[in-house]
Design a protein around this motif. Structure first.
Motif, PDB file in Angstrom:
ATOM      1  N   GLU A 169       0.781  -1.231   0.000  1.00 58.19           N
ATOM      2  CA  GLU A 169       0.000   0.000   0.000  1.00 58.19           C
ATOM      3  C   GLU A 169       0.818   1.290   0.000  1.00 58.19           C
ATOM      4  O   GLU A 169       0.314   2.329  -0.410  1.00 58.19           O
ATOM      5  N   ASP A 170       2.049   1.260   0.477  1.00 53.92           N
ATOM      6  CA  ASP A 170       2.786   2.484   0.747  1.00 53.92           C
ATOM      7  C   ASP A 170       3.698   2.852  -0.416  1.00 53.92           C
ATOM      8  O   ASP A 170       4.330   1.992  -1.015  1.00 53.92           O
ATOM      9  N   TYR A 171       3.766   4.143  -0.713  1.00 53.67           N
ATOM     10  CA  TYR A 171       4.635   4.647  -1.772  1.00 53.67           C
ATOM     11  C   TYR A 171       5.594   5.708  -1.231  1.00 53.67           C
ATOM     12  O   TYR A 171       5.902   6.664  -1.907  1.00 53.67           O
ATOM     13  N   SER A 172       6.047   5.551  -0.013  1.00 56.01           N
ATOM     14  CA  SER A 172       6.913   6.554   0.606  1.00 56.01           C
ATOM     15  C   SER A 172       8.346   6.426   0.101  1.00 56.01           C
ATOM     16  O   SER A 172       8.739   5.408  -0.457  1.00 56.01           O
ATOM     17  N   LEU A 173       9.108   7.463   0.323  1.00 54.24           N
ATOM     18  CA  LEU A 173      10.504   7.471  -0.079  1.00 54.24           C
ATOM     19  C   LEU A 173      11.420   6.911   0.997  1.00 54.24           C
ATOM     20  O   LEU A 173      12.603   6.724   0.757  1.00 54.24           O
ATOM     21  N   ARG A 224      12.474  -4.244   0.624  1.00 57.27           N
ATOM     22  CA  ARG A 224      12.817  -3.127  -0.252  1.00 57.27           C
ATOM     23  C   ARG A 224      12.443  -1.772   0.356  1.00 57.27           C
ATOM     24  O   ARG A 224      11.914  -0.893  -0.302  1.00 57.27           O
ATOM     25  N   ARG A 225      12.706  -1.627   1.641  1.00 57.99           N
ATOM     26  CA  ARG A 225      12.396  -0.381   2.344  1.00 57.99           C
ATOM     27  C   ARG A 225      13.686   0.409   2.540  1.00 57.99           C
ATOM     28  O   ARG A 225      14.772  -0.155   2.649  1.00 57.99           O
TER      29      ARG A 225
END
Length: 166
Positions: A11-15, A51-52
Protein backbone atom coordinates in the motif's frame (compact mmCIF):
# COMPACT_ATOMS: atom_id res chain seq x y z
CA UNK A 1 5.99 -5.24 12.85
CA UNK A 2 6.05 -7.85 10.09
CA UNK A 3 2.36 -7.33 9.40
CA UNK A 4 2.94 -3.59 9.11
CA UNK A 5 5.81 -4.21 6.68
CA UNK A 6 3.59 -6.47 4.57
CA UNK A 7 0.95 -3.74 4.35
CA UNK A 8 3.55 -1.10 3.49
CA UNK A 9 4.93 -3.40 0.79
CA UNK A 10 1.54 -3.36 -0.97
CA UNK A 11 0.00 0.00 0.00
CA UNK A 12 2.79 2.48 0.75
CA UNK A 13 4.64 4.65 -1.77
CA UNK A 14 6.91 6.55 0.61
CA UNK A 15 10.50 7.47 -0.08
CA UNK A 16 11.68 6.12 3.25
CA UNK A 17 10.72 5.14 6.78
CA UNK A 18 11.34 6.85 10.08
CA UNK A 19 10.92 4.32 12.90
CA UNK A 20 10.46 5.38 16.52
CA UNK A 21 10.93 2.81 19.31
CA UNK A 22 9.97 3.58 22.90
CA UNK A 23 12.56 1.97 25.19
CA UNK A 24 10.96 3.03 28.48
CA UNK A 25 10.84 -0.58 29.78
CA UNK A 26 14.18 -1.74 28.34
CA UNK A 27 17.26 -2.01 30.53
CA UNK A 28 20.93 -2.83 30.03
CA UNK A 29 20.31 -6.56 30.45
CA UNK A 30 18.25 -6.61 27.28
CA UNK A 31 21.07 -5.01 25.32
CA UNK A 32 23.64 -7.49 26.65
CA UNK A 33 21.54 -10.40 25.37
CA UNK A 34 21.12 -8.87 21.91
CA UNK A 35 22.81 -10.79 19.11
CA UNK A 36 24.69 -8.44 16.76
CA UNK A 37 24.32 -10.92 13.88
CA UNK A 38 20.54 -10.74 14.33
CA UNK A 39 20.68 -6.95 13.97
CA UNK A 40 22.79 -7.32 10.83
CA UNK A 41 20.36 -9.86 9.35
CA UNK A 42 17.38 -7.63 10.19
CA UNK A 43 19.02 -4.80 8.29
CA UNK A 44 19.60 -7.02 5.24
CA UNK A 45 16.03 -8.36 5.37
CA UNK A 46 14.57 -4.87 5.72
CA UNK A 47 16.57 -3.53 2.78
CA UNK A 48 16.48 -6.50 0.41
CA UNK A 49 13.37 -8.54 1.15
CA UNK A 50 11.00 -5.68 1.96
CA UNK A 51 12.82 -3.13 -0.25
CA UNK A 52 12.40 -0.38 2.34
CA UNK A 53 14.68 2.60 2.87
CA UNK A 54 15.35 3.61 6.44
CA UNK A 55 15.63 7.38 6.79
CA UNK A 56 15.84 7.32 10.58
CA UNK A 57 15.66 5.04 13.60
CA UNK A 58 14.94 6.86 16.84
CA UNK A 59 15.20 5.12 20.20
CA UNK A 60 13.15 7.24 22.63
CA UNK A 61 13.48 7.05 26.44
CA UNK A 62 16.81 5.25 26.13
CA UNK A 63 18.69 5.10 29.43
CA UNK A 64 22.33 6.17 29.66
CA UNK A 65 23.38 2.50 29.64
CA UNK A 66 21.45 1.87 26.41
CA UNK A 67 22.79 5.12 25.01
CA UNK A 68 26.34 3.85 25.60
CA UNK A 69 25.56 0.35 24.33
CA UNK A 70 24.21 1.80 21.09
CA UNK A 71 27.75 2.91 20.25
CA UNK A 72 28.76 -0.77 20.24
CA UNK A 73 25.66 -1.91 18.36
CA UNK A 74 26.18 0.72 15.67
CA UNK A 75 29.42 -1.03 14.72
CA UNK A 76 27.33 -3.87 13.25
CA UNK A 77 25.48 -1.45 10.96
CA UNK A 78 26.58 0.05 7.68
CA UNK A 79 28.21 3.48 7.81
CA UNK A 80 25.20 5.14 6.20
CA UNK A 81 22.80 3.53 8.67
CA UNK A 82 25.01 4.49 11.62
CA UNK A 83 24.31 8.14 10.76
CA UNK A 84 20.55 7.47 10.80
CA UNK A 85 20.26 5.83 14.23
CA UNK A 86 19.63 8.13 17.20
CA UNK A 87 19.12 7.47 20.90
CA UNK A 88 17.17 10.06 22.89
CA UNK A 89 17.42 10.25 26.69
CA UNK A 90 14.20 10.20 28.79
CA UNK A 91 12.56 13.61 29.01
CA UNK A 92 14.55 15.11 26.13
CA UNK A 93 12.90 16.81 23.18
CA UNK A 94 15.68 16.07 20.69
CA UNK A 95 13.35 13.73 18.77
CA UNK A 96 11.40 16.73 17.51
CA UNK A 97 14.51 18.04 15.76
CA UNK A 98 14.14 15.09 13.35
CA UNK A 99 10.43 14.22 13.37
CA UNK A 100 7.45 16.58 13.31
CA UNK A 101 5.43 16.68 16.52
CA UNK A 102 2.16 15.85 14.70
CA UNK A 103 3.61 12.47 13.59
CA UNK A 104 4.43 11.32 17.14
CA UNK A 105 1.83 9.80 19.52
CA UNK A 106 0.70 11.67 22.63
CA UNK A 107 2.54 9.27 24.96
CA UNK A 108 5.89 10.40 23.51
CA UNK A 109 5.08 14.11 23.63
CA UNK A 110 3.60 14.47 20.16
CA UNK A 111 0.15 15.53 18.98
CA UNK A 112 -0.86 12.60 16.71
CA UNK A 113 -3.26 11.07 19.24
CA UNK A 114 -2.94 7.98 21.43
CA UNK A 115 -0.67 5.16 20.26
CA UNK A 116 -3.67 2.79 20.34
CA UNK A 117 -5.13 4.64 17.34
CA UNK A 118 -2.15 3.53 15.24
CA UNK A 119 -2.71 -0.15 16.04
CA UNK A 120 -6.46 0.15 15.40
CA UNK A 121 -5.77 1.59 11.95
CA UNK A 122 -3.44 -1.33 11.25
CA UNK A 123 -6.07 -3.84 12.37
CA UNK A 124 -8.64 -2.22 10.08
CA UNK A 125 -6.38 -2.81 7.09
CA UNK A 126 -5.70 -6.45 7.94
CA UNK A 127 -8.52 -8.93 7.65
CA UNK A 128 -8.59 -12.68 8.18
CA UNK A 129 -9.04 -13.24 4.44
CA UNK A 130 -6.06 -11.02 3.65
CA UNK A 131 -3.83 -13.01 6.03
CA UNK A 132 -5.06 -16.36 4.66
CA UNK A 133 -4.36 -15.18 1.11
CA UNK A 134 -0.82 -14.09 2.05
CA UNK A 135 -0.25 -17.46 3.73
CA UNK A 136 -0.73 -19.24 0.39
CA UNK A 137 2.37 -17.69 -1.18
CA UNK A 138 5.58 -19.64 -0.68
CA UNK A 139 8.67 -20.60 -2.58
CA UNK A 140 9.12 -23.92 -4.34
CA UNK A 141 12.09 -25.32 -2.45
CA UNK A 142 12.47 -28.23 -4.94
CA UNK A 143 13.85 -25.72 -7.48
CA UNK A 144 16.49 -24.33 -5.10
CA UNK A 145 20.07 -25.46 -5.83
CA UNK A 146 21.22 -28.10 -3.37
CA UNK A 147 24.68 -26.67 -2.82
CA UNK A 148 25.29 -23.22 -1.39
CA UNK A 149 29.01 -22.53 -1.56
CA UNK A 150 28.80 -18.78 -1.11
CA UNK A 151 26.96 -18.66 2.22
CA UNK A 152 24.31 -16.10 1.36
CA UNK A 153 21.80 -15.80 4.22
CA UNK A 154 18.88 -16.24 1.81
CA UNK A 155 20.26 -19.48 0.37
CA UNK A 156 20.89 -18.28 -3.19
CA UNK A 157 24.05 -19.73 -4.66
CA UNK A 158 26.03 -17.84 -7.26
CA UNK A 159 28.40 -15.00 -7.94
CA UNK A 160 28.95 -12.48 -10.70
CA UNK A 161 30.80 -15.12 -12.73
CA UNK A 162 28.13 -17.79 -12.31
CA UNK A 163 24.65 -16.96 -11.09
CA UNK A 164 22.16 -19.69 -10.26
CA UNK A 165 18.72 -18.36 -9.26
CA UNK A 166 15.52 -20.40 -8.98
Amino acid sequence: MTCALEIMLVEDYSLGDVIVFDLANVNGGHIVRTDINLIRNLEVCYKTAYRRRLKGLHLVNASKIIHSAMKIVKVALSEKLQKRVFAHLPGSTTLFEYVQRDCIPDELGGTAGPVDNFSYKLREMVSREWLLEKDKYMSDESKRPAENRYGDIYGIAGSFKKLSVD
